[in-house]
Design an enzyme around this catalytic site. Structure first.
Site, PDB file in Angstrom:
ATOM      1  N   ASP A 141      32.670  -8.215  37.993  1.00 34.76           N
ATOM      2  CA  ASP A 141      34.073  -8.516  37.677  1.00 34.76           C
ATOM      3  C   ASP A 141      34.700  -9.367  38.767  1.00 34.76           C
ATOM      4  O   ASP A 141      35.919  -9.346  38.965  1.00 34.76           O
ATOM      5  CB  ASP A 141      34.852  -7.198  37.514  1.00 34.76           C
ATOM      6  CG  ASP A 141      36.188  -7.399  36.831  1.00 34.76           C
ATOM      7  OD1 ASP A 141      37.058  -6.517  36.961  1.00 34.76           O
ATOM      8  OD2 ASP A 141      36.381  -8.453  36.180  1.00 34.76           O
ATOM      9  N   LYS A 144      33.940 -15.649  38.447  1.00 31.18           N
ATOM     10  CA  LYS A 144      33.065 -15.772  37.274  1.00 31.18           C
ATOM     11  C   LYS A 144      31.879 -16.704  37.523  1.00 31.18           C
ATOM     12  O   LYS A 144      30.847 -16.559  36.896  1.00 31.18           O
ATOM     13  CB  LYS A 144      33.897 -16.201  36.062  1.00 31.18           C
ATOM     14  CG  LYS A 144      35.185 -15.380  35.894  1.00 31.18           C
ATOM     15  CD  LYS A 144      34.969 -13.866  36.024  1.00 31.18           C
ATOM     16  CE  LYS A 144      36.260 -13.098  36.244  1.00 31.18           C
ATOM     17  NZ  LYS A 144      36.020 -11.672  36.637  1.00 31.18           N
ATOM     18  N   ASP A 169      32.385  -8.293  32.916  1.00 30.15           N
ATOM     19  CA  ASP A 169      33.715  -8.485  32.326  1.00 30.15           C
ATOM     20  C   ASP A 169      33.981  -9.985  32.153  1.00 30.15           C
ATOM     21  O   ASP A 169      33.350 -10.821  32.814  1.00 30.15           O
ATOM     22  CB  ASP A 169      34.786  -7.870  33.240  1.00 30.15           C
ATOM     23  CG  ASP A 169      36.166  -7.867  32.585  1.00 30.15           C
ATOM     24  OD1 ASP A 169      37.171  -7.857  33.312  1.00 30.15           O
ATOM     25  OD2 ASP A 169      36.236  -7.891  31.337  1.00 30.15           O
ATOM     26  N   ASN A 170      34.913 -10.349  31.267  1.00 33.17           N
ATOM     27  CA  ASN A 170      35.433 -11.715  31.161  1.00 33.17           C
ATOM     28  C   ASN A 170      34.430 -12.779  30.751  1.00 33.17           C
ATOM     29  O   ASN A 170      34.566 -13.937  31.155  1.00 33.17           O
ATOM     30  CB  ASN A 170      36.072 -12.153  32.500  1.00 33.17           C
ATOM     31  CG  ASN A 170      37.022 -11.158  33.048  1.00 33.17           C
ATOM     32  OD1 ASN A 170      36.824 -10.613  34.136  1.00 33.17           O
ATOM     33  ND2 ASN A 170      38.069 -10.879  32.295  1.00 33.17           N
ATOM     34  N   GLU A 199      42.599  -8.218  28.970  1.00 36.17           N
ATOM     35  CA  GLU A 199      43.430  -7.051  29.283  1.00 36.17           C
ATOM     36  C   GLU A 199      44.910  -7.294  28.957  1.00 36.17           C
ATOM     37  O   GLU A 199      45.477  -8.329  29.295  1.00 36.17           O
ATOM     38  CB  GLU A 199      43.281  -6.634  30.759  1.00 36.17           C
ATOM     39  CG  GLU A 199      43.386  -7.735  31.776  1.00 36.17           C
ATOM     40  CD  GLU A 199      42.041  -8.326  32.146  1.00 36.17           C
ATOM     41  OE1 GLU A 199      41.106  -8.287  31.322  1.00 36.17           O
ATOM     42  OE2 GLU A 199      41.913  -8.858  33.253  1.00 36.17           O
TER      43      GLU A 199
END
Ligand SMILES: C[C@H](C[C@H]1O[C@@H](n2cnc3c(N)ncnc32)[C@H](O)[C@@H]1O)NC(=O)c1cc(-c2ccc(F)cc2)cc(O)c1O
Ligand SMILES: [Mg+2]
Length: 214
Positions: A141, A144, A169-170, A199
């Site tokens: 997380d 990136k 994530d993401n 989120e």
């Protein structure tokens, strides 16, 4: 003297959550982010997927890359068995200081080892520092564009074993296209996408769960 968003998030935890009650800390942060100020926590919707994966893996050793304010650290640690540990890396010292206090408010200090430093520097030192062989679960997380190089680094450092789980994530927003391509193409991984939303918003995002096949 102006406070920062992480400081305001911590104040909301100290005001609205019960000391030693991790779920109330999670709830207080989600409430703050929905009602007051957006913040880049994994959030409640993707957080439920994270909970499912953690419960399924029932890990002894977890590595989290990118602590930020400690929201996902608390989500993960609250589900772990007694002697299990989360090692979480955060290179911004101001964020790390907030995360430390959020984790302490939740009463989870004994399950969490928070390191202030960069993943690229610390991944090669994990074995010697913590006397562990491999991670059962890694939650990515952080920046990136570090997902892929750090995954390759973990492979090279022998920190992944057959069955180790990577949860990122993401992968859609902000996105980690090179990482996605790698884990989905590689014969060394079995990958699965969990569609969700960024989120506290309606924007599409998701988590990618990848099993290292060794
Ligand atoms: C990167 C951040 C999370 C934290 O990671 C630490 N960090 C970094 N690189 C390293 C390292 N190499 N080692 C250790 N720590 C490290 C940093 O200081 C942040 O505290 N996360 C995000 O940027 C992030 C952004 C968004 C987002 C989405 C849509 C928007 F319009 C705007 C933002 C959503 C998310 O869900 C995120 O997670
Ligand atoms: Mg994130």
């Amino acid at each position: 003297t102006h406070s920062t968003r992480p400081q305001r998030l911590l104040s909301a935890v100290q005001k609205n959550a019960t000391r030693g009650d991790p779920s109330s800390v999670v709830k207080a942060i989600d409430q703050f982010c929905r009602q007051k100020e957006w913040a880049m926590n994994v959030g409640d919707e993707k957080g439920c997927i994270l909970d499912l994966v953690v419960s399924e893996v029932n890990p002894t050793f977890v590595l989290e890359l990118g602590t930020y304010c400690g929201y996902s650290t608390v989500r993960i640690a609250r589900l772990l068995p007694p002697h299990a540990k989360v090692i979480t890396l955060e290179f911004n010292p101001d964020f790390a200081a907030i995360a430390h206090q959020v984790i302490a408010w939740a009463g989870l200090e004994d399950k969490v080892h928070l390191i202030v430093g960069a993943s690229g520097d610390w991944i090669p030192k994990m074995k010697e520092q913590f006397g562990l062989n491999s991670f059962d679960l890694v939650f990515l997380d952080h920046w990136k564009d570090r997902y892929l190089p750090d995954t390759k680094l973990m492979e090279e450092c022998g920190l992944l074993r057959q069955g180790s789980i990577l949860l990122a994530d993401n992968v859609i927003c902000p996105g980690a296209p090179d990482y996605l391509d790698y884990v989905r193409r590689s014969s060394q991984y079995e990958s699965q996408y969990f569609k969700s939303h960024l989120e506290y918003t309606k924007v599409e995002d998701g988590l990618e769960k990848s099993i290292f096949l060794g």
